[in-house]
Design a protein around this motif. Structure first.
Motif, PDB file in Angstrom:
ATOM      1  N   GLY A  54       0.818  -1.204   0.000  1.00  0.00           N
ATOM      2  CA  GLY A  54       0.000   0.000   0.000  1.00  0.00           C
ATOM      3  C   GLY A  54       0.853   1.255   0.000  1.00  0.00           C
ATOM      4  O   GLY A  54       0.556   2.227  -0.720  1.00  0.00           O
ATOM      5  N   ARG A  55       1.915   1.245   0.788  1.00  0.00           N
ATOM      6  CA  ARG A  55       2.802   2.415   0.833  1.00  0.00           C
ATOM      7  C   ARG A  55       3.532   2.624  -0.491  1.00  0.00           C
ATOM      8  O   ARG A  55       3.908   3.753  -0.838  1.00  0.00           O
ATOM      9  CB  ARG A  55       3.799   2.267   1.991  1.00  0.00           C
ATOM     10  CG  ARG A  55       3.147   2.400   3.367  1.00  0.00           C
ATOM     11  CD  ARG A  55       4.178   2.562   4.468  1.00  0.00           C
ATOM     12  NE  ARG A  55       4.913   1.332   4.744  1.00  0.00           N
ATOM     13  CZ  ARG A  55       4.535   0.409   5.629  1.00  0.00           C
ATOM     14  NH1 ARG A  55       3.397   0.568   6.310  1.00  0.00           N
ATOM     15  NH2 ARG A  55       5.269  -0.670   5.843  1.00  0.00           N
ATOM     16  N   LYS A  56       3.728   1.551  -1.246  1.00  0.00           N
ATOM     17  CA  LYS A  56       4.364   1.662  -2.571  1.00  0.00           C
ATOM     18  C   LYS A  56       3.368   2.127  -3.641  1.00  0.00           C
ATOM     19  O   LYS A  56       3.765   2.407  -4.773  1.00  0.00           O
ATOM     20  CB  LYS A  56       4.939   0.304  -2.989  1.00  0.00           C
ATOM     21  CG  LYS A  56       6.055  -0.209  -2.102  1.00  0.00           C
ATOM     22  CD  LYS A  56       7.360   0.541  -2.313  1.00  0.00           C
ATOM     23  CE  LYS A  56       7.999   0.183  -3.647  1.00  0.00           C
ATOM     24  NZ  LYS A  56       9.337   0.820  -3.788  1.00  0.00           N
ATOM     25  N   GLY A  57       2.074   2.183  -3.288  1.00  0.00           N
ATOM     26  CA  GLY A  57       1.058   2.542  -4.283  1.00  0.00           C
ATOM     27  C   GLY A  57       0.679   1.380  -5.171  1.00  0.00           C
ATOM     28  O   GLY A  57       0.168   1.576  -6.277  1.00  0.00           O
ATOM     29  N   TRP A  58       0.859   0.141  -4.664  1.00  0.00           N
ATOM     30  CA  TRP A  58       0.652  -1.054  -5.486  1.00  0.00           C
ATOM     31  C   TRP A  58      -0.630  -1.809  -5.133  1.00  0.00           C
ATOM     32  O   TRP A  58      -0.789  -2.974  -5.492  1.00  0.00           O
ATOM     33  CB  TRP A  58       1.855  -1.975  -5.358  1.00  0.00           C
ATOM     34  CG  TRP A  58       3.078  -1.417  -6.041  1.00  0.00           C
ATOM     35  CD1 TRP A  58       3.124  -0.366  -6.915  1.00  0.00           C
ATOM     36  CD2 TRP A  58       4.422  -1.890  -5.905  1.00  0.00           C
ATOM     37  NE1 TRP A  58       4.418  -0.133  -7.328  1.00  0.00           N
ATOM     38  CE2 TRP A  58       5.232  -1.056  -6.724  1.00  0.00           C
ATOM     39  CE3 TRP A  58       5.024  -2.909  -5.183  1.00  0.00           C
ATOM     40  CZ2 TRP A  58       6.614  -1.230  -6.832  1.00  0.00           C
ATOM     41  CZ3 TRP A  58       6.388  -3.087  -5.285  1.00  0.00           C
ATOM     42  CH2 TRP A  58       7.169  -2.265  -6.103  1.00  0.00           C
ATOM     43  N   ILE A  59      -1.535  -1.172  -4.419  1.00  0.00           N
ATOM     44  CA  ILE A  59      -2.884  -1.707  -4.225  1.00  0.00           C
ATOM     45  C   ILE A  59      -3.859  -0.681  -4.795  1.00  0.00           C
ATOM     46  O   ILE A  59      -3.713   0.513  -4.547  1.00  0.00           O
ATOM     47  CB  ILE A  59      -3.199  -1.971  -2.743  1.00  0.00           C
ATOM     48  CG1 ILE A  59      -2.182  -2.939  -2.128  1.00  0.00           C
ATOM     49  CG2 ILE A  59      -4.621  -2.537  -2.588  1.00  0.00           C
ATOM     50  CD1 ILE A  59      -2.362  -3.167  -0.637  1.00  0.00           C
ATOM     51  N   GLY A  60      -4.828  -1.142  -5.569  1.00  0.00           N
ATOM     52  CA  GLY A  60      -5.747  -0.198  -6.198  1.00  0.00           C
ATOM     53  C   GLY A  60      -5.049   0.731  -7.174  1.00  0.00           C
ATOM     54  O   GLY A  60      -5.461   1.879  -7.354  1.00  0.00           O
ATOM     55  N   MET A  61      -4.019   0.237  -7.825  1.00  0.00           N
ATOM     56  CA  MET A  61      -3.163   1.120  -8.619  1.00  0.00           C
ATOM     57  C   MET A  61      -3.855   1.673  -9.871  1.00  0.00           C
ATOM     58  O   MET A  61      -3.425   2.690 -10.414  1.00  0.00           O
ATOM     59  CB  MET A  61      -1.852   0.418  -8.988  1.00  0.00           C
ATOM     60  CG  MET A  61      -1.997  -0.817  -9.841  1.00  0.00           C
ATOM     61  SD  MET A  61      -0.447  -1.762  -9.937  1.00  0.00           S
ATOM     62  CE  MET A  61       0.699  -0.551 -10.615  1.00  0.00           C
ATOM     63  N   THR A  62      -4.942   1.037 -10.328  1.00  0.00           N
ATOM     64  CA  THR A  62      -5.666   1.566 -11.493  1.00  0.00           C
ATOM     65  C   THR A  62      -6.779   2.536 -11.075  1.00  0.00           C
ATOM     66  O   THR A  62      -7.417   3.143 -11.936  1.00  0.00           O
ATOM     67  CB  THR A  62      -6.308   0.428 -12.311  1.00  0.00           C
ATOM     68  OG1 THR A  62      -7.302  -0.232 -11.508  1.00  0.00           O
ATOM     69  CG2 THR A  62      -5.261  -0.586 -12.760  1.00  0.00           C
ATOM     70  N   TRP A  63      -7.006   2.698  -9.789  1.00  0.00           N
ATOM     71  CA  TRP A  63      -8.133   3.496  -9.307  1.00  0.00           C
ATOM     72  C   TRP A  63      -7.857   4.993  -9.394  1.00  0.00           C
ATOM     73  O   TRP A  63      -6.689   5.411  -9.482  1.00  0.00           O
ATOM     74  CB  TRP A  63      -8.454   3.140  -7.851  1.00  0.00           C
ATOM     75  CG  TRP A  63      -8.744   1.695  -7.613  1.00  0.00           C
ATOM     76  CD1 TRP A  63      -8.894   0.703  -8.551  1.00  0.00           C
ATOM     77  CD2 TRP A  63      -8.895   1.055  -6.347  1.00  0.00           C
ATOM     78  NE1 TRP A  63      -9.144  -0.499  -7.945  1.00  0.00           N
ATOM     79  CE2 TRP A  63      -9.155  -0.319  -6.603  1.00  0.00           C
ATOM     80  CE3 TRP A  63      -8.857   1.491  -5.037  1.00  0.00           C
ATOM     81  CZ2 TRP A  63      -9.361  -1.243  -5.580  1.00  0.00           C
ATOM     82  CZ3 TRP A  63      -9.061   0.594  -4.010  1.00  0.00           C
ATOM     83  CH2 TRP A  63      -9.308  -0.766  -4.277  1.00  0.00           C
ATOM     84  N   PRO A  64      -8.898   5.826  -9.322  1.00  0.00           N
ATOM     85  CA  PRO A  64      -8.702   7.286  -9.320  1.00  0.00           C
ATOM     86  C   PRO A  64      -7.848   7.738  -8.136  1.00  0.00           C
ATOM     87  O   PRO A  64      -7.951   7.196  -7.029  1.00  0.00           O
ATOM     88  CB  PRO A  64     -10.134   7.831  -9.188  1.00  0.00           C
ATOM     89  CG  PRO A  64     -11.010   6.743  -9.726  1.00  0.00           C
ATOM     90  CD  PRO A  64     -10.327   5.460  -9.342  1.00  0.00           C
ATOM     91  N   GLY A  69      -5.868   5.686  -5.333  1.00  0.00           N
ATOM     92  CA  GLY A  69      -5.268   4.960  -6.446  1.00  0.00           C
ATOM     93  C   GLY A  69      -4.152   5.727  -7.127  1.00  0.00           C
ATOM     94  O   GLY A  69      -3.787   6.831  -6.712  1.00  0.00           O
ATOM     95  N   GLN A  70      -3.615   5.142  -8.183  1.00  0.00           N
ATOM     96  CA  GLN A  70      -2.496   5.749  -8.914  1.00  0.00           C
ATOM     97  C   GLN A  70      -2.844   6.060 -10.368  1.00  0.00           C
ATOM     98  O   GLN A  70      -2.025   6.617 -11.095  1.00  0.00           O
ATOM     99  CB  GLN A  70      -1.284   4.802  -8.881  1.00  0.00           C
ATOM    100  CG  GLN A  70      -0.814   4.441  -7.479  1.00  0.00           C
ATOM    101  CD  GLN A  70      -0.235   5.631  -6.755  1.00  0.00           C
ATOM    102  OE1 GLN A  70       0.515   6.410  -7.335  1.00  0.00           O
ATOM    103  NE2 GLN A  70      -0.595   5.793  -5.490  1.00  0.00           N
ATOM    104  N   GLU A  71      -4.044   5.650 -10.794  1.00  0.00           N
ATOM    105  CA  GLU A  71      -4.484   5.846 -12.175  1.00  0.00           C
ATOM    106  C   GLU A  71      -3.495   5.254 -13.184  1.00  0.00           C
ATOM    107  O   GLU A  71      -3.261   5.800 -14.259  1.00  0.00           O
ATOM    108  CB  GLU A  71      -4.745   7.328 -12.459  1.00  0.00           C
ATOM    109  CG  GLU A  71      -5.865   7.897 -11.596  1.00  0.00           C
ATOM    110  CD  GLU A  71      -6.186   9.356 -11.887  1.00  0.00           C
ATOM    111  OE1 GLU A  71      -5.682   9.888 -12.897  1.00  0.00           O
ATOM    112  OE2 GLU A  71      -6.951   9.960 -11.105  1.00  0.00           O
ATOM    113  N   ARG A  72      -2.935   4.095 -12.815  1.00  0.00           N
ATOM    114  CA  ARG A  72      -2.048   3.383 -13.725  1.00  0.00           C
ATOM    115  C   ARG A  72      -2.870   2.392 -14.543  1.00  0.00           C
ATOM    116  O   ARG A  72      -4.053   2.185 -14.307  1.00  0.00           O
ATOM    117  CB  ARG A  72      -0.926   2.696 -12.937  1.00  0.00           C
ATOM    118  CG  ARG A  72      -0.085   3.724 -12.174  1.00  0.00           C
ATOM    119  CD  ARG A  72       1.032   3.123 -11.380  1.00  0.00           C
ATOM    120  NE  ARG A  72       2.174   2.755 -12.209  1.00  0.00           N
ATOM    121  CZ  ARG A  72       3.405   2.569 -11.723  1.00  0.00           C
ATOM    122  NH1 ARG A  72       3.646   2.725 -10.427  1.00  0.00           N
ATOM    123  NH2 ARG A  72       4.387   2.209 -12.515  1.00  0.00           N
ATOM    124  N   THR A  73      -2.253   1.776 -15.520  1.00  0.00           N
ATOM    125  CA  THR A  73      -2.991   0.950 -16.469  1.00  0.00           C
ATOM    126  C   THR A  73      -3.237  -0.454 -15.923  1.00  0.00           C
ATOM    127  O   THR A  73      -2.550  -0.922 -15.001  1.00  0.00           O
ATOM    128  CB  THR A  73      -2.218   0.822 -17.792  1.00  0.00           C
ATOM    129  OG1 THR A  73      -1.009   0.080 -17.548  1.00  0.00           O
ATOM    130  CG2 THR A  73      -1.877   2.198 -18.357  1.00  0.00           C
TER     131      THR A  73
END
Length: 382
Positions: A54-64, A69-73
Motif C-alpha cells: 500500500g505504501r508503494k502505491g501497489w494496491i488499487g493502482m488503477t483506481w482514481p 489509487g495511482q491511475e495506472r494501467t
C-alpha cells in the motif's frame, strides 16, 4: 455464434519498467521466505506485507487518485500481479479487495462508499471477503436463499454463506442476499450488501481443508442489521453485479500461477540431472504456462480497453485449473522423491502441500461445470 478473442498483446515499456522495480522490492522483502511458504501463493496472508505494498502505491493502482489509487494501467497492474504470484508473495490480506471488491465499489457504489472504503483498501488497511456460495445450492448462485428483509433505516440479513475464504480475518464482506422471492424469476430480487464482519448476529465458523489449513469459513447471519447506506449498487440488481464481479475474479494470472513454485522446484532438480526426457517434460510445462500467460494477457488487454472479458476469463480459468491440477501428478511421475511436509527437501514439501491444495483449484472462482456452461453460452451452443 460467438467466438473467443485472445488478441495478442505486447506490454508497454512502463509495465516492464515496473516489473524490475517489483522484483527488487520482493528480493528484499521476501529474502528469508521458504519455498513451501511461497507455495501458498495468493492464499498466503501477511497484513504488514500488504501495508508495505500500500505504501508503494501497489494496491488499487488503477483506481482514481482521489480514492487512493495511482491511475495506472491494467497492464501495469497485470505485471505487478504476475510478479507477486511468481514469487509466492503473501497477498491474501488485500487480494480480494484489490481484485474485485474495490472495482465493484468504484463501478456501482455511492460517493460515500468510495470515500470510506477505497483509501483504506489502497493503503492495505482493510480486508474483504466474498459472500456468494451457500449450503445446498452448489454453484448455482441464482439459488441464493439467504434473505434480506427491509426494516426501518436498513435491512436485516438472515441465512448462511459457506466456503468464504478469509472471513475470519476480513473487515468487510460483499454479500449476495435475496430481497424478493419469485421462483419463476430466480435471477431477480437479489441485492449485494457491504457487511461489517464484527456485526451483531454474525457467527463465523472455521472449515479446515484437506491440507489442514483454515482458509474457508461458514458465516451464519441471524438478523444482522445493515444500514441503507451499505447497499451496493441498486436493490434487486445483484445478479448483474455479481456476474460482473466474477469476471474480475477469473481474469487474473492467479488462475494459472498457483502451482508455479512446484515448477520452479522441478527445474531446480532437473539442473543436476542429465535427462533429455525430463527436460522435454519441463519444456512442455513451460510451453503450457507461456500459452496461458498469453491468453491471460489478452484478457488484461480487454480490461484496459474497457471491454467485457467474461468469456475469455472463463476459458483461462478453466484451462488453467486443469493444467495446475495435473502438475502434482506429473511431478510424482518425473521424480522419485516422496512428498512430505516433515523435514523434507524443498521439492518434497512443496509437492506435499500442493497435492492437498490442488483439488480446490477447480472449485474456487467457479466450478468447471459452471465455467463450461458460460463458455458454451458465449459460443452460442446453448
Amino acid at each position: 455464434m460467438g467466438f473467443f478473442n485472445f488478441e495478442p498483446l505486447t506490454l508497454p515499456p512502463e509495465a516492464e519498467q515496473l516489473r524490475q522495480e517489483v522484483r527488487d522490492f520482493l528480493d528484499e522483502a521476501m529474502a528469508d521466505m521458504r519455498p513451501v511458504d511461497r507455495a501458498f501463493n495468493w492464499m498466503g496472508r501477511d497484513a504488514e506485507f500488504s501495508r508495505k505494498l500500500g505504501r508503494k502505491g501497489w494496491i488499487g493502482m488503477t483506481w482514481p487518485k482521489q480514492f487512493g489509487g495511482q491511475e495506472r494501467t491494467f497492464l501495469e497492474r497485470y505485471v505487478l500481479s504476475e510478479e507477486l504470484l511468481a514469487a509466492g508473495a503473501p497477498v491474501a490480506a488485500h487480494w480480494i479487495a484489490d481484485r474485485q471488491s474495490g472495482p465493484m465499489i468504484i463501478s456501482v457504489g455511492t460517493d460515500e462508499q468510495r470515500e470510506f472504503f477505497l483509501p483504506k483498501i489502497a493503503a492495505g488497511e482493510m480486508s474483504f471477503c466474498i459472500g456468494m456460495s451457500e449450503p445446498d445450492s452448489g454453484s448455482d448462485l441464482a439459488a441464493t436463499r439467504s434473505k434480506a428483509e427491509k426494516v426501518d433505516g436498513g435491512w436485516k440479513l438472515s441465512g448462511t454463506k459457506v466456503w468464504t475464504s478469509g472471513a475470519h480475518e476480513a473487515d468487510y464482506m460483499i454479500g449476495l442476499f435475496r430481497n424478493e422471492a419469485n421462483p419463476e424469476k430466480k435471477h431477480e430480487g437479489l441485492t449485494q450488501f457491504l457487511i461489517d464482519m464484527k456485526s451483531d448476529g454474525l457467527t463465523i465458523r472455521p472449515i479446515i481443508n484437506l491440507a489442514g489449513q483454515h482458509h474457508f469459513n461458514e458465516c451464519v447471519f441471524d438478523e444482522v442489521f445493515v444500514p441503507d447506506t451499505r447497499v451496493v449498487g441498486k436493490v434487486g440488481n445483484g445478479w448483474k453485479q455479481v456476474t460482473s464481479e466474477l469476471a474480475f475474479e477469473r481474469s487474473g494470472p492467479e488462475r494459472y500461477l498457483s502451482c508455479i513454485q512446484l515448477i520452479i522446484e522441478m527445474i531446480r532438480l532437473a539442473k543436476d540431472r542429465d535427462d533429455p526426457s525430463l527436460n522435454e517434460e519441463l519444456g512442455r510445462m513451460t510451453a503450457h504456462v507461456m500459452t496461458l500467460r498469453r491468453m491471460s494477457l489478452a484478457v488484461a488487454g480487454k480490461l484496459q480497453r474497457g471491454e467485457n472479458p467474461a468469456l475469455e476469463a472463463s476459458v483461462v480459468k478453466d484451462v488453467g485449473g486443469v493444467f495446475e491440477q495435473s502438475l502434482p501428478e506429473i511431478a510424482q511421475r518425473l521424480f522419485e522423491d516422496e512428498p512430505t511436509l516433515m523435514d523434507g527437501t524443498d521439492f518434497q514439501e512443496v509437492l506435499a502441500f500442493l497435492m492437498q491444495e490442488a483439488p480446490s483449484f477447480s472449485l474456487r472462482g467457479g466450478t468447471r461445470e459452471i465455467l463450461r456452461g458460460i463458455i458454451a453460452r458465449g459460443l452460442g451452443l446453448r
